[in-house]
Design an enzyme around this catalytic site. Structure first.
Site, PDB file in Angstrom:
ATOM      1  N   SER A 238      75.677 114.224 -35.802  1.00  0.00           N
ATOM      2  CA  SER A 238      75.054 114.472 -34.503  1.00  0.00           C
ATOM      3  C   SER A 238      75.851 115.516 -33.724  1.00  0.00           C
ATOM      4  O   SER A 238      75.988 116.644 -34.183  1.00  0.00           O
ATOM      5  CB  SER A 238      74.904 113.153 -33.739  1.00  0.00           C
ATOM      6  OG  SER A 238      73.996 113.282 -32.669  1.00  0.00           O
TER       7      SER A 238
ATOM      8  N   ASP B 200      63.270 111.773 -36.619  1.00  0.00           N
ATOM      9  CA  ASP B 200      64.414 111.683 -35.711  1.00  0.00           C
ATOM     10  C   ASP B 200      63.902 111.756 -34.270  1.00  0.00           C
ATOM     11  O   ASP B 200      63.306 112.769 -33.868  1.00  0.00           O
ATOM     12  CB  ASP B 200      65.379 112.830 -35.994  1.00  0.00           C
ATOM     13  CG  ASP B 200      66.706 112.704 -35.246  1.00  0.00           C
ATOM     14  OD1 ASP B 200      66.706 112.180 -34.111  1.00  0.00           O
ATOM     15  OD2 ASP B 200      67.735 113.143 -35.788  1.00  0.00           O
TER      16      ASP B 200
ATOM     17  N   HIS C  75      67.466 108.749 -36.275  1.00  0.00           N
ATOM     18  CA  HIS C  75      68.675 109.496 -35.947  1.00  0.00           C
ATOM     19  C   HIS C  75      69.888 108.740 -36.453  1.00  0.00           C
ATOM     20  O   HIS C  75      70.310 107.737 -35.869  1.00  0.00           O
ATOM     21  CB  HIS C  75      68.779 109.716 -34.438  1.00  0.00           C
ATOM     22  CG  HIS C  75      69.906 110.640 -34.044  1.00  0.00           C
ATOM     23  ND1 HIS C  75      69.848 112.003 -34.232  1.00  0.00           N
ATOM     24  CD2 HIS C  75      71.127 110.389 -33.492  1.00  0.00           C
ATOM     25  CE1 HIS C  75      70.974 112.553 -33.806  1.00  0.00           C
ATOM     26  NE2 HIS C  75      71.769 111.594 -33.364  1.00  0.00           N
TER      27      HIS C  75
END
Length: 321
Positions: A138, A265, A292
Site C-alpha cells: 500500500s 480493491d 485491498h
C-alpha cells in the site's frame, strides 16, 4: 507463481476481503528480534527481524502501509512464510510506527523515497552477501516503487527483485476515489487513525502544524493540506500527491518487480494502475478478487498464506506469469 487468486465462497467481494483480513483471518504466531536504528537526521525507527537458520539465506525487506506496522496482518503472514522457507526478514517500521515515537517533528508519507533509500542501503551494508528482496505494501509500496524508478539500475546494488502490493501509484486518483459513495468509509477510517497519530505529535511538538486545521480535517485532502504537505516541505496536498506518486516513474524501474493488485480493491482504483506505463522488467499481476491487501483463502475464518507465497514464488522465479 500463479496470479490466479480464488477467494472462498464466504468471502467474495473486495470490501469483505479488505475489512475481514486484518482482524479475523489466521496468519500464525511469530516472534521478532527488535533493533532500534538511528536515522541520518538523528531520529529513530524500530526494525523487527526474522532470523534465518542459515547465514546465507535470502532476506525480504518489508515496508508497511498507512497506519500499520510490522504487526500488520500481511506482515505476520509473510513472517510465517519466511520461517517455513528458512529465509530471513527485515520488517522496517516507519517513523512513529511499531510502538515507538520518533524524536523529530516529522512523520512518514507515501512519497518518501529518500527514507526508503537509506533503509535499503543500511540493510545492504549489514547483509552484503545475502540475496535481498524488497516488498512494499500500500503506502509502502508506492514509496518503494518511487525509489526504484528514481534509482533505475543503481537499485540493483541493493535489491535483486521487488514487489509492490496494492500500491496507490497515482495518489491524486486514489484520493479522489476515496471520496466516492460508500467508499468514504475508508476515508473516515484513515482520517481517524491519522488524527490519533497527530495528537501524539501535538503533545511533543506543539509548533509542528496548525493543529486547529488538522483536527478539523474532514477528508484526506484537508489532512494532507494542513499536516502531511507542510510538515514535509510540500506546497499543499495537490503538490504532495503529484510529486509523491510513483506512476510516472514505473517505466524507469530496472530491478525485476512484481506489481500486484486486485480488480475489486476498494481503496486503490485499478484504472489508475492500468494507466501506468510499466518497465519491461515489471510483471503485472491483477487478480479479479482480493480487496485491498486481503487475499484470504480457505475455510472460515480464512487464511493469509496466498499473498506471501505468491511473493516468495516470484522472488524464487517459480512459474512467473
Amino acid at each position: 507463481m500463479s496470479c490466479d487468486f480464488q477467494p472462498p465462497w464466504w468471502s467474495r467481494g473486495g470490501h469483505l476481503q479488505t475489512v475481514w483480513a486484518p482482524f479475523f483471518a489466521r496468519s500464525g504466531k511469530i516472534s521478532f528480534r527488535r533493533e532500534i536504528w538511528t536515522t541520518p537526521d538523528q531520529d529513530q525507527v524500530a526494525v523487527d527481524w526474522i532470523d534465518a537458520p542459515a547465514a546465507a539465506a535470502p532476506v525480504v525487506i518489508l515496508f508497511h502501509g498507512l497506519g500499520s506496522s510490522s504487526r500488520g496482518h500481511y506482515a505476520l503472514a509473510l513472517a510465517v512464510a519466511l520461517q517455513q522457507r528458512g529465509w530471513g526478514g527485515c520488517f522496517i517500521n516507519f517513523r512513529g510506527c511499531g510502538g515507538i515515537d520518533n524524536r523529530l517533528p516529522r512523520s512518514y508519507h507515501a512519497g518518501d523515497s529518500a527514507e526508503i533509500a537509506w533503509m535499503l542501503e543500511k540493510v545492504a551494508a549489514l547483509l552484503p552477501d545475502r540475496q535481498r528482496y524488497g516488498v512494499g505494501v500500500s503506502l509502502g509500496g508506492n514509496a518503494l516503487l518511487k525509489y526504484l524508478g528514481e534509482q533505475g539500475s543503481s537499485a540493483e546494488q541493493v535489491l535483486s527483485k521487488a514487489a509492490g502490493v496494492c500500491a496507490p501509484v497515482d495518489l491524486v486518483a486514489t484520493a479522489e476515489f476515496l471520496q466516492q459513495g460508500s467508499i468514504r468509509f475508508y476515508n473516515r477510517y484513515f482520517l481517524i487513525n491519522m488524527k490519533k497519530t497527530a495528537r501524539r505529535f501535538q503533545q511533543r511538538h506543539p509548533e509542528m502544524a496548525d493543529w486547529t486545521q488538522v483536527f478539523l480535517a474532514r477528508n484526506l485532502y484537508d489532512f494532507d493540506e494542513y499536516f502531511t504537505a507542510p510538515v514535509h516541505g510540500f506546497a499543499g496536498a495537490q503538490v504532495f500527491w503529484e510529486k509523491g506518486s510513483s506512476a510516472p516513474l514505473l517505466r524507469h524501474i530496472q530491478v525485476p518487480t512484481l506489481l500486484l493488485h486486485s480488480e475489486d480493491d476498494p481503496i486503490v482504483p485499478i484504472a489508475s494502475v492500468r494507466a501506468a506505463v510499466l518497465s519491461p522488467v515489471m510483471t503485472a499481476c491483477v487478480t479479479q478478487h482480493g480487496g485491498h491487501v486481503g487475499f484470504m483463502t480457505g475455510p472460515f475464518p480464512g487464511h493469509l498464506d496466498w499473498l506471501p507465497n505468491t511473493l516468495l514464488d516470484f522472488f524464487e522465479g517459480r512459474n512467473n506469469p
